[in-house]
Write an enzyme that holds these catalytic residues in place. Structure first.
Site, PDB file in Angstrom:
ATOM      1  N   ASP A  39       0.843  -1.188   0.000  1.00  0.00           N
ATOM      2  CA  ASP A  39       0.000   0.000   0.000  1.00  0.00           C
ATOM      3  C   ASP A  39       0.879   1.238   0.000  1.00  0.00           C
ATOM      4  O   ASP A  39       2.045   1.197   0.376  1.00  0.00           O
ATOM      5  CB  ASP A  39      -0.883   0.006   1.261  1.00  0.00           C
ATOM      6  CG  ASP A  39      -2.276  -0.491   0.965  1.00  0.00           C
ATOM      7  OD1 ASP A  39      -2.522  -0.898  -0.177  1.00  0.00           O
ATOM      8  OD2 ASP A  39      -3.111  -0.456   1.888  1.00  0.00           O
ATOM      9  N   LYS A  61      -3.180   3.874  -3.154  1.00  0.00           N
ATOM     10  CA  LYS A  61      -3.841   5.032  -3.754  1.00  0.00           C
ATOM     11  C   LYS A  61      -2.855   6.186  -3.791  1.00  0.00           C
ATOM     12  O   LYS A  61      -2.073   6.372  -2.874  1.00  0.00           O
ATOM     13  CB  LYS A  61      -5.032   5.456  -2.889  1.00  0.00           C
ATOM     14  CG  LYS A  61      -6.157   4.476  -2.919  1.00  0.00           C
ATOM     15  CD  LYS A  61      -7.299   4.991  -2.070  1.00  0.00           C
ATOM     16  CE  LYS A  61      -8.351   3.931  -1.905  1.00  0.00           C
ATOM     17  NZ  LYS A  61      -9.168   4.124  -0.728  1.00  0.00           N
ATOM     18  N   MET A 174      -8.454   9.672   8.208  1.00  0.00           N
ATOM     19  CA  MET A 174      -8.963  10.135   6.909  1.00  0.00           C
ATOM     20  C   MET A 174      -9.923  11.317   7.057  1.00  0.00           C
ATOM     21  O   MET A 174     -10.917  11.403   6.330  1.00  0.00           O
ATOM     22  CB  MET A 174      -9.677   8.975   6.163  1.00  0.00           C
ATOM     23  CG  MET A 174      -8.756   7.823   5.846  1.00  0.00           C
ATOM     24  SD  MET A 174      -9.632   6.395   5.186  1.00  0.00           S
ATOM     25  CE  MET A 174     -10.314   5.655   6.662  1.00  0.00           C
TER      26      MET A 174
HETATM   27  N1  SAH Z   1      -4.524   0.888   8.547  1.00  0.00           N
HETATM   28  C1  SAH Z   1      -4.001   2.214   8.825  1.00  0.00           C
HETATM   29  C2  SAH Z   1      -5.006   3.305   8.501  1.00  0.00           C
HETATM   30  C3  SAH Z   1      -5.331   3.432   7.023  1.00  0.00           C
HETATM   31  S1  SAH Z   1      -6.467   4.722   6.706  1.00  0.00           S
HETATM   32  C4  SAH Z   1      -3.585   2.280  10.300  1.00  0.00           C
HETATM   33  O1  SAH Z   1      -3.885   1.361  11.052  1.00  0.00           O
HETATM   34  O2  SAH Z   1      -2.920   3.247  10.672  1.00  0.00           O
HETATM   35  C5  SAH Z   1      -5.377   6.040   6.290  1.00  0.00           C
HETATM   36  C6  SAH Z   1      -5.409   7.108   7.384  1.00  0.00           C
HETATM   37  O3  SAH Z   1      -4.588   6.695   8.468  1.00  0.00           O
HETATM   38  C7  SAH Z   1      -4.823   8.431   6.963  1.00  0.00           C
HETATM   39  O4  SAH Z   1      -5.780   9.222   6.278  1.00  0.00           O
HETATM   40  C8  SAH Z   1      -4.474   9.034   8.298  1.00  0.00           C
HETATM   41  O5  SAH Z   1      -5.613   9.547   8.933  1.00  0.00           O
HETATM   42  C9  SAH Z   1      -4.014   7.819   9.078  1.00  0.00           C
HETATM   43  N2  SAH Z   1      -2.539   7.665   9.073  1.00  0.00           N
HETATM   44  C10 SAH Z   1      -1.858   6.591   8.689  1.00  0.00           C
HETATM   45  N3  SAH Z   1      -0.531   6.765   8.866  1.00  0.00           N
HETATM   46  C11 SAH Z   1      -0.371   8.001   9.398  1.00  0.00           C
HETATM   47  C12 SAH Z   1       0.741   8.780   9.831  1.00  0.00           C
HETATM   48  N4  SAH Z   1       1.992   8.318   9.755  1.00  0.00           N
HETATM   49  N5  SAH Z   1       0.505  10.016  10.326  1.00  0.00           N
HETATM   50  C13 SAH Z   1      -0.743  10.500  10.424  1.00  0.00           C
HETATM   51  N6  SAH Z   1      -1.837   9.821  10.039  1.00  0.00           N
HETATM   52  C14 SAH Z   1      -1.672   8.586   9.547  1.00  0.00           C
END
Ligand code: SAH
Length: 257
Positions: A39, A61, A174
């Site tokens: 991803d 994406k 998100m």
């Molecule tokens: N599975 C992932 C989430 C995927 S949805 C998890 O468990 O973290 C994607 C969202 O995750 C982004 O829009 C943001 O809100 C958050 N996100 C993921 N990595 C991030 C990071 N390093 N810093 C801030 N937000 C993050």
């Protein structure tokens, strides 16, 4: 020649960004994989842990536009597993927290393919942790809720009014595009408009940028400083216990935090 032996799929969480926040189990499995599906949010440094000559497929994406539909990803997983390969499906954070891991698991199960889930540290706990924001606190928050701020693709809108009155710490994934409306709905539901809040972009990575402040001000600051994806929001009284709260309304870069 007999039937090819069916391979298997590992749904792996790579953690929030910082390469050291991946599990030992994930690294061990990556070393064995024949095919890796990555991803967008996954730190590319994980490729240091894969065998030479493996097939790496980027399926993430970009700029909100899917380079591969969910159906295409499911098909790729099924095809590679059926050809006898060990497939590592690597996602940012945890695969089962807003990671569509559930959908992929179902698609694979329908084909009788073995799936193993390797949990990861989700951004919703790692990023507040890095900013020294406790998600629960005996005197300030007895619960924490992880919620999506995006209801694209026909998802159901979260009940913001119910969350506003829950006295939980609210972690929004998100949420960047709709944070203004989300804040309005929370406030309409009874949340104080000066509730301590934080927005963090690229949390745990060297490019990390954080903003802290009362909710209404935070929404303005996020726009002012053009925060970009991936950004996570943390809303609740616990935010003010962070040592960074003294720097509220300031753009805080990692090297200075
Ligand atoms: N599975 C992932 C989430 C995927 S949805 C998890 O468990 O973290 C994607 C969202 O995750 C982004 O829009 C943001 O809100 C958050 N996100 C993921 N990595 C991030 C990071 N390093 N810093 C801030 N937000 C993050």
């Amino acid at each position: 020649m007999g039937e090819p032996v069916t391979g298997e799929v590992f749904l792996i969480g790579a953690g929030p960004g910082d390469i050291e926040l991946i599990t030992l189990k994930a690294v061990r499995v990556l070393k064995q994989a024949d095919v890796i599906l990555l991803d967008n949010l996954v730190n590319r440094d994980i490729l240091n842990y894969v065998r030479e000559g493996v097939t790496v497929i980027q399926v993430g994406k970009r700029g909100g536009k899917a380079s591969c539909s969910q159906e295409e990803i499911n098909t790729l997983l099924v095809q590679h597993a059926k050809s006898g390969k060990t497939v590592a499906r690597v996602k940012g954070g945890d695969p089962f927290v807003f990671g569509r891991g559930g959908e992929e698991m179902e698609a694979l199960a329908a084909e009788g393919i073995k799936v193993t889930v390797i949990p990861g540290i989700t951004s919703g706990t790692a990023v507040p942790g890095a900013l020294q924001i406790p998600l629960t606190h005996r005197h300030l928050a007895q619960s924490v809720v992880f919620v999506t701020g995006s209801t694209r693709e026909g998802g159901k809108e979260p009940n913001w009014a119910a969350l506003a009155s829950s006295e939980s710490t609210i972690v929004i994934y998100m949420g960047l595009t709709h944070i203004g409306t989300i804040a309005e709905k929370l406030i309409a539901g009874g949340l104080r408009d000066d509730t301590p809040s934080a927005a963090v972009q690229n949390g745990t990575l060297p490019q990390e940028v954080a903003l802290l402040g009362p909710l209404t001000e935070l929404v303005k600051d996020v726009e002012l400083h053009h925060l970009e994806s991936p950004t996570i929001f943390i809303i609740g009284e616990v935010v003010k216990t962070s040592p960074l709260w003294t720097r509220r309304r300031e753009l805080i870069k990692k090297e200075s935090s």
